[in-house]
Design an enzyme around this catalytic site. Structure first.
Site, PDB file in Angstrom:
ATOM      1  N   TYR A  56      -5.029  -0.242  22.014  1.00  0.00           N
ATOM      2  CA  TYR A  56      -6.032  -0.409  20.588  1.00  0.00           C
ATOM      3  C   TYR A  56      -7.543  -0.201  20.918  1.00  0.00           C
ATOM      4  O   TYR A  56      -7.888  -0.684  21.919  1.00  0.00           O
ATOM      5  CB  TYR A  56      -5.736  -1.948  19.858  1.00  0.00           C
ATOM      6  CG  TYR A  56      -6.027  -3.000  20.850  1.00  0.00           C
ATOM      7  CD1 TYR A  56      -7.430  -3.510  20.702  1.00  0.00           C
ATOM      8  CD2 TYR A  56      -5.324  -3.714  21.604  1.00  0.00           C
ATOM      9  CE1 TYR A  56      -7.941  -4.502  21.487  1.00  0.00           C
ATOM     10  CE2 TYR A  56      -5.640  -4.496  22.540  1.00  0.00           C
ATOM     11  CZ  TYR A  56      -6.840  -5.095  22.375  1.00  0.00           C
ATOM     12  OH  TYR A  56      -7.527  -6.212  23.299  1.00  0.00           O
ATOM     13  N   GLU A  78      -4.927  -9.074  31.552  1.00  0.00           N
ATOM     14  CA  GLU A  78      -4.339  -9.957  30.309  1.00  0.00           C
ATOM     15  C   GLU A  78      -3.548 -10.628  31.328  1.00  0.00           C
ATOM     16  O   GLU A  78      -2.373 -10.135  31.695  1.00  0.00           O
ATOM     17  CB  GLU A  78      -3.801  -8.993  29.528  1.00  0.00           C
ATOM     18  CG  GLU A  78      -4.586  -8.347  28.381  1.00  0.00           C
ATOM     19  CD  GLU A  78      -5.324  -9.113  27.545  1.00  0.00           C
ATOM     20  OE1 GLU A  78      -4.793 -10.489  27.338  1.00  0.00           O
ATOM     21  OE2 GLU A  78      -6.253  -8.373  26.825  1.00  0.00           O
TER      22      GLU A  78
END
Length: 262
Positions: A56, A78
């Site tokens: 994204y 992450e």
């Protein structure tokens, strides 16, 4: 859980956007993922890594800005599905990511190309620039020792160029293996039509530079140290003078030694 490398602010759709150092970013991200407990086993992201723009887009992010303007390599990690994990989860997260962090830092030292830049006239260190063909990010060598380190993905062929104002550019092609490579450059000064050597930027103001650095040293929080050294030196001078004076008085009181007659 996934490792993300550089995004792009120039696109408005989710698509793969590879920067000039894309191979190096993939190499760094893969080291972290493969050293992790289970990140490389991700079913959503192949190998546990992804290009940020392919996932994204983000506009005005620090990753792009730091890379474009200062050549900084940044990864987004992450490491949990929960944005605010509880304190009880932290030891587990640390164990899962500890080796990934250590191996990533170690890989940055053990790969790439490093060396120094010298002048052919006397071997003086030159604070020049290192550029790799096809990559628009330059690395500036150190001011004192002219040392540099350029991150590059291993198992690749590169053309490395060294430049310095007032000197001729020099380039060489290398094949980079797994280990880091030492590559020094010796630059020749440019010559005018009259045959005179052009003065380089580091030669023209050496005297002024030394004086300015000395003034900066005095004014940059070291003034107290200088005063202390002056006071200590003055006290040593007074002490030495006092000792000489006492010794002279002692000799006058005792007088010269007399020899005993037989």
């Amino acid at each position: 859980m996934v490792v993300i490398w550089v995004r792009s602010k120039f696109i408005v759709w989710t698509n793969y956007f590879g920067c000039p150092d894309d191979e190096t970013f993939r190499f760094m991200a893969s080291i972290y993922s493969q050293s992790h407990y289970n990140m490389s086993l991700s079913k959503e992201f192949r190998g546990g890594i992804t290009n940020g723009a392919s996932w994204y887009p983000i506009y005005g992010g620090m990753q792009d800005w730091n890379y474009i303007h200062y050549g900084c390599f940044e990864l987004t990690l992450e490491i949990s599905d929960n944005k605010w994990p509880s304190a009880t989860e932290l030891p587990t997260l640390w164990e899962y990511n500890k080796m990934s962090m250590l191996n990533l830092v170690a890989s940055l030292v053990k790969t790439g190309v490093h060396g120094r830049i010298f002048s052919s006239d006397g071997g003086r260190p030159l604070p020049g620039f290192i550029t790799v063909k096809g990559m628009n990010q330059s690395v500036k060598s150190g001011k004192t020792f002219a040392d540099y380190h350029r991150l590059l993905a291993p198992r690749g062929r590169y053309e490395v160029m060294a430049a310095m104002p007032g000197y001729k550019l020099r380039s060489t092609c290398i094949w980079l293996d797994e280990a880091a490579m030492t590559l020094d450059f010796v630059l020749d000064a440019e010559v005018t039509l009259k045959g005179n050597l052009l003065r380089s930027g580091c030669e023209c103001d050496c005297g002024n530079t030394i004086r300015l650095e000395f003034v900066d040293f005095l004014l940059g929080g070291h003034l107290e140290v200088c005063f202390i050294l002056i006071i200590v030196g003055f006290l040593c001078f007074l002490f030495q003078r006092r000792m000489k004076s006492n010794l002279s008085k002692h000799r006058q009181v005792v007088g010269p030694k007399r020899l005993a007659g037989v």
